[in-house]
Design a protein around this motif. Structure first.
Motif, PDB file in Angstrom:
ATOM      1  N   THR A  53     -28.487  -1.241  62.257  1.00 40.02           N
ATOM      2  CA  THR A  53     -27.139  -1.529  62.912  1.00 40.02           C
ATOM      3  C   THR A  53     -27.264  -3.045  63.346  1.00 40.02           C
ATOM      4  O   THR A  53     -26.281  -3.780  63.339  1.00 40.02           O
ATOM      5  CB  THR A  53     -26.642  -0.919  64.097  1.00 40.02           C
ATOM      6  N   TYR A  54     -27.931  -3.394  64.177  1.00 42.76           N
ATOM      7  CA  TYR A  54     -28.315  -4.851  64.711  1.00 42.76           C
ATOM      8  C   TYR A  54     -28.173  -5.884  63.464  1.00 42.76           C
ATOM      9  O   TYR A  54     -27.441  -6.801  63.716  1.00 42.76           O
ATOM     10  CB  TYR A  54     -29.643  -4.902  65.289  1.00 42.76           C
ATOM     11  N   PHE A  55     -28.756  -5.613  62.537  1.00 43.89           N
ATOM     12  CA  PHE A  55     -28.793  -6.533  61.335  1.00 43.89           C
ATOM     13  C   PHE A  55     -27.521  -6.443  60.748  1.00 43.89           C
ATOM     14  O   PHE A  55     -26.950  -7.658  59.975  1.00 43.89           O
ATOM     15  CB  PHE A  55     -30.012  -6.273  60.415  1.00 43.89           C
ATOM     16  N   ILE A  56     -27.052  -5.384  60.441  1.00 45.80           N
ATOM     17  CA  ILE A  56     -25.516  -5.266  59.614  1.00 45.80           C
ATOM     18  C   ILE A  56     -24.484  -5.853  60.297  1.00 45.80           C
ATOM     19  O   ILE A  56     -23.566  -6.576  60.085  1.00 45.80           O
ATOM     20  CB  ILE A  56     -25.372  -3.895  59.055  1.00 45.80           C
ATOM     21  N   LYS A  57     -24.446  -5.372  61.752  1.00 42.62           N
ATOM     22  CA  LYS A  57     -23.375  -5.811  62.620  1.00 42.62           C
ATOM     23  C   LYS A  57     -23.807  -6.755  63.709  1.00 42.62           C
ATOM     24  O   LYS A  57     -22.788  -6.872  64.648  1.00 42.62           O
ATOM     25  CB  LYS A  57     -22.708  -4.350  63.189  1.00 42.62           C
ATOM     26  N   GLY A  58     -24.681  -7.415  63.437  1.00 44.54           N
ATOM     27  CA  GLY A  58     -25.146  -8.344  64.411  1.00 44.54           C
ATOM     28  C   GLY A  58     -23.926  -9.382  64.970  1.00 44.54           C
ATOM     29  O   GLY A  58     -23.764  -9.552  66.175  1.00 44.54           O
ATOM     30  N   PRO A  59     -23.276 -10.167  64.021  1.00 49.45           N
ATOM     31  CA  PRO A  59     -22.104 -10.949  64.625  1.00 49.45           C
ATOM     32  C   PRO A  59     -21.053 -10.261  65.527  1.00 49.45           C
ATOM     33  O   PRO A  59     -20.422 -10.749  66.315  1.00 49.45           O
ATOM     34  CB  PRO A  59     -21.344 -11.324  63.392  1.00 49.45           C
ATOM     35  N   ASP A  60     -20.802  -8.724  65.195  1.00 51.53           N
ATOM     36  CA  ASP A  60     -19.802  -8.255  65.897  1.00 51.53           C
ATOM     37  C   ASP A  60     -20.300  -7.835  67.260  1.00 51.53           C
ATOM     38  O   ASP A  60     -19.593  -7.736  68.191  1.00 51.53           O
ATOM     39  CB  ASP A  60     -19.156  -6.955  64.994  1.00 51.53           C
ATOM     40  N   LEU A  61     -21.552  -7.326  67.350  1.00 51.33           N
ATOM     41  CA  LEU A  61     -22.224  -7.082  68.648  1.00 51.33           C
ATOM     42  C   LEU A  61     -22.372  -8.281  69.613  1.00 51.33           C
ATOM     43  O   LEU A  61     -21.987  -8.286  70.575  1.00 51.33           O
ATOM     44  CB  LEU A  61     -23.651  -6.444  68.270  1.00 51.33           C
ATOM     45  N   LYS A  62     -22.416  -9.598  68.823  1.00 52.87           N
ATOM     46  CA  LYS A  62     -22.554 -11.027  69.782  1.00 52.87           C
ATOM     47  C   LYS A  62     -21.108 -11.017  70.088  1.00 52.87           C
ATOM     48  O   LYS A  62     -20.835 -11.320  71.288  1.00 52.87           O
ATOM     49  CB  LYS A  62     -23.232 -11.884  68.890  1.00 52.87           C
ATOM     50  N   LYS A  63     -20.118 -10.725  69.278  1.00 55.82           N
ATOM     51  CA  LYS A  63     -18.755 -11.110  69.805  1.00 55.82           C
ATOM     52  C   LYS A  63     -18.268 -10.440  70.882  1.00 55.82           C
ATOM     53  O   LYS A  63     -17.747 -10.520  71.966  1.00 55.82           O
ATOM     54  CB  LYS A  63     -17.741 -10.999  68.545  1.00 55.82           C
ATOM     55  N   GLU A  64     -18.676  -8.935  70.747  1.00 59.13           N
ATOM     56  CA  GLU A  64     -18.436  -7.909  71.765  1.00 59.13           C
ATOM     57  C   GLU A  64     -18.839  -8.269  73.017  1.00 59.13           C
ATOM     58  O   GLU A  64     -18.495  -8.209  74.117  1.00 59.13           O
ATOM     59  CB  GLU A  64     -18.775  -6.599  71.298  1.00 59.13           C
TER      60      GLU A  64
END
Length: 258
Positions: free
Chosen positions: A236-247
């Motif tokens: 999930t970190y590699f797939i959704k990395g940008p979203d996690l950083k934005k959140e």
């Protein structure tokens, strides 16, 4: 439509789980009958034994390796599912506008809403059912692996690290780690999505359920949950990395304003 498909997946998953529940205490062997046993559970059990043999007879390491291998096999499905969910999330404002435009409950208006919604999906190349089919493929594999672990007698007779695989973790370390990793994985999966109260509740309920089950199940299953969760967290970190950083940035900005 999407709700119906979700319900169908839930019913199918429950059916697959219950289909073998009465056999959970029956060892899986080449003589085990039934499509479920012959084509899903026994092949997975055989793989566990073969990998254990290659790793010097350690079923603990075999369980870890095979769990990772299975997760890698279904990884393309998970990536496709995540990307489709992200695309659907991007379209939510447009879908909301269409629902407001066609708010009447009469049949013609609802038909028009469905037509406009499908046209929107086609315009952006999004298939609303694409996120469901990967689940239909994954669930038999994951539930079958759960059965293979439970019904492979050699696993129950082995030990790994500080615990015996066939009995509960004496120090309850694995159940607690399983609960923590489940919570982290769920929070990361839902990052950047609009959550309703039911989904937010599941973020807490799932880890609690996992901990309760893990307290009463053999340590081999707890180990399986922990390894699977850690793989999902990294995935999930590699797939959704940008979203996690934005959140994370949005959360810090909101805290600063307060």
């Amino acid at each position: 439509m999407k709700k119906r498909i979700t319900v169908l997946i839930g019913i199918l998953s429950l059916f697959l789980l219950l289909a073998g529940c009465n056999q959970l205490k029956q060892p899986i062997t080449p003589e085990s009958t039934g499509i479920w046993n012959q084509y899903i559970v026994y092949p997975l059990s055989w793989v566990l034994k073969e990998v254990a043999h290659m790793l010097g007879g350690s079923y603990g390491w075999s369980l870890i390796v095979v769990t990772i291998l299975i997760r890698l096999v279904i990884l393309p499905l998970m990536v496709k599912q995540t990307r489709n969910a992200k695309a659907m999330q991007v379209l939510q404002p447009e879908i909301k506008k269409l629902k407001e435009k066609y708010s009447s409950k009469d049949q013609k208006t609802q038909q028009k809403l469905q037509q406009e919604t499908m046209a929107l999906f086609q315009k952006h190349g999004v298939n609303p059912m694409a996120g469901c089919f990967p689940l239909l493929i994954q669930m038999p594999i994951l539930i079958g692996f759960y059965h293979a672990i439970s019904r492979t007698s050699e696993i129950a007779q082995d030990n790994f690290l500080w615990f015996d695989l066939g009995v509960k973790d004496p120090y309850y370390i694995l159940p607690i780690v399983a609960g923590i990793t489940t919570f982290i994985q769920q929070k990361m999966t839902m990052a950047g999505t609009e959550q309703n109260p039911q989904m937010a509740m599941m973020t807490w309920m799932m880890p609690i359920m996992i901990v309760v089950f893990a307290f009463n199940f053999p340590a081999a299953l707890s180990l399986y949950w922990v390894v699977g969760n850690i793989f999902m967290i990294v995935q999930t970190y590699f797939i959704k990395g940008p979203d996690l950083k934005k959140e994370t940035v949005a959360g810090k900005a909101g805290g600063a304003k307060k």
